[in-house]
Design an enzyme around this catalytic site. Structure first.
Site, PDB file in Angstrom:
ATOM      1  N   LYS A   1      -3.451  -3.788  15.162  1.00  0.00           N
ATOM      2  CA  LYS A   1      -4.302  -3.075  14.218  1.00  0.00           C
ATOM      3  C   LYS A   1      -5.538  -2.496  14.893  1.00  0.00           C
ATOM      4  CE  LYS A   1      -1.711  -3.175  10.695  1.00  0.00           C
ATOM      5  NZ  LYS A   1      -1.190  -1.910  10.154  1.00  0.00           N
TER       6      LYS A   1
ATOM      7  N   TYR B   1      -0.831  -9.285  15.663  1.00  0.00           N
ATOM      8  CA  TYR B   1      -1.169  -8.426  14.534  1.00  0.00           C
ATOM      9  C   TYR B   1      -2.551  -7.805  14.725  1.00  0.00           C
ATOM     10  CZ  TYR B   1      -2.323  -6.926   9.808  1.00  0.00           C
ATOM     11  OH  TYR B   1      -2.716  -6.179   8.731  1.00  0.00           O
TER      12      TYR B   1
ATOM     13  N   ILE C   1       0.829  -1.211   0.000  1.00  0.00           N
ATOM     14  CA  ILE C   1       0.000   0.000   0.000  1.00  0.00           C
ATOM     15  C   ILE C   1       0.860   1.255   0.000  1.00  0.00           C
ATOM     16  CG2 ILE C   1      -1.634   1.349   1.390  1.00  0.00           C
ATOM     17  CD1 ILE C   1      -2.795  -1.366   2.345  1.00  0.00           C
TER      18      ILE C   1
END
Length: 191
Positions: free
Chosen positions: A172, A168, A18
């Site tokens: 997030k 993770y 990204i």
């Protein structure tokens, strides 16, 4: 309204995914672009490839798992760019080195938490005056649809229950919470 080409944007984690895609889009608009990565060769290659679009591109290398490196990056960028129109905290990791074992930074932080949460919070704090100087600057933190359950918030370092996916997801979730806040505190002097 200023033209996009008259604006300055910082994209962390710009050497792939990204971040690289976003950096390319901004370079095509001929913005002044600050790109970050942790691998010097990848940063150098990215800078060269983005300059072909006519953008002014500046590369910075830092390991965002270490607050000392985040502080150095923030100080270096702040000195060179007194005005930043957009800060995209995109750099992220999934379980560090993919060993399947909990990884802790030399500073004692779980690796995913350090890169995905602590680094963008600290970097934003260090560059907030520069973003505000633009008059209408924006700060974005890349999150994920894979944001974990709030029951994990009592174990931010994943010391009780660690898995690469749990670390993770939790990081997030925290990043999404950070993104929703509008009042980043000034933590430049705290350790």
């Amino acid at each position: 309204m200023e033209k996009l080409e008259d604006r300055v944007f910082l994209v962390t984690g710009a050497t792939s995914g990204i971040g690289e895609f976003t950096a390319e889009l901004l370079a095509k608009e001929r913005c002044t672009l600050i790109v970050h990565g942790r691998d010097p060769a990848k940063v150098e290659s990215l800078v060269k490839s983005l300059q072909k679009f006519g953008a002014k591109v500046h590369g910075f290398v830092a390991d965002l798992s270490l607050t000392s490196e985040v502080r150095r990056l923030g100080e270096d960028v702040s000195k060179q760019f007194p005005v930043i129109h957009g800060l995209l905290n995109n750099a992220g990791t999934f379980a560090g080195d993919y060993t399947g074992k909990r990884k802790v930074t030399p500073e004692g932080n779980e690796y995913s938490l350090a890169v995905n949460v602590l680094a963008p919070f600290l970097l934003t704090s260090l560059l907030l005056e520069n973003v505000r100087a633009s008059g209408a600057g924006r700060v974005l933190i890349t999150s994920s649809i894979s944001a974990g359950s709030t029951d994990a918030l009592s174990d931010l370092q994943c010391e009780k229950h660690w898995s690469d996916h749990r670390a993770y997801e939790l990081s997030k979730l925290c990043a999404a919470c950070l993104q929703s806040r509008r009042d980043f505190r000034d933590v430049r002097s705290s350790e």
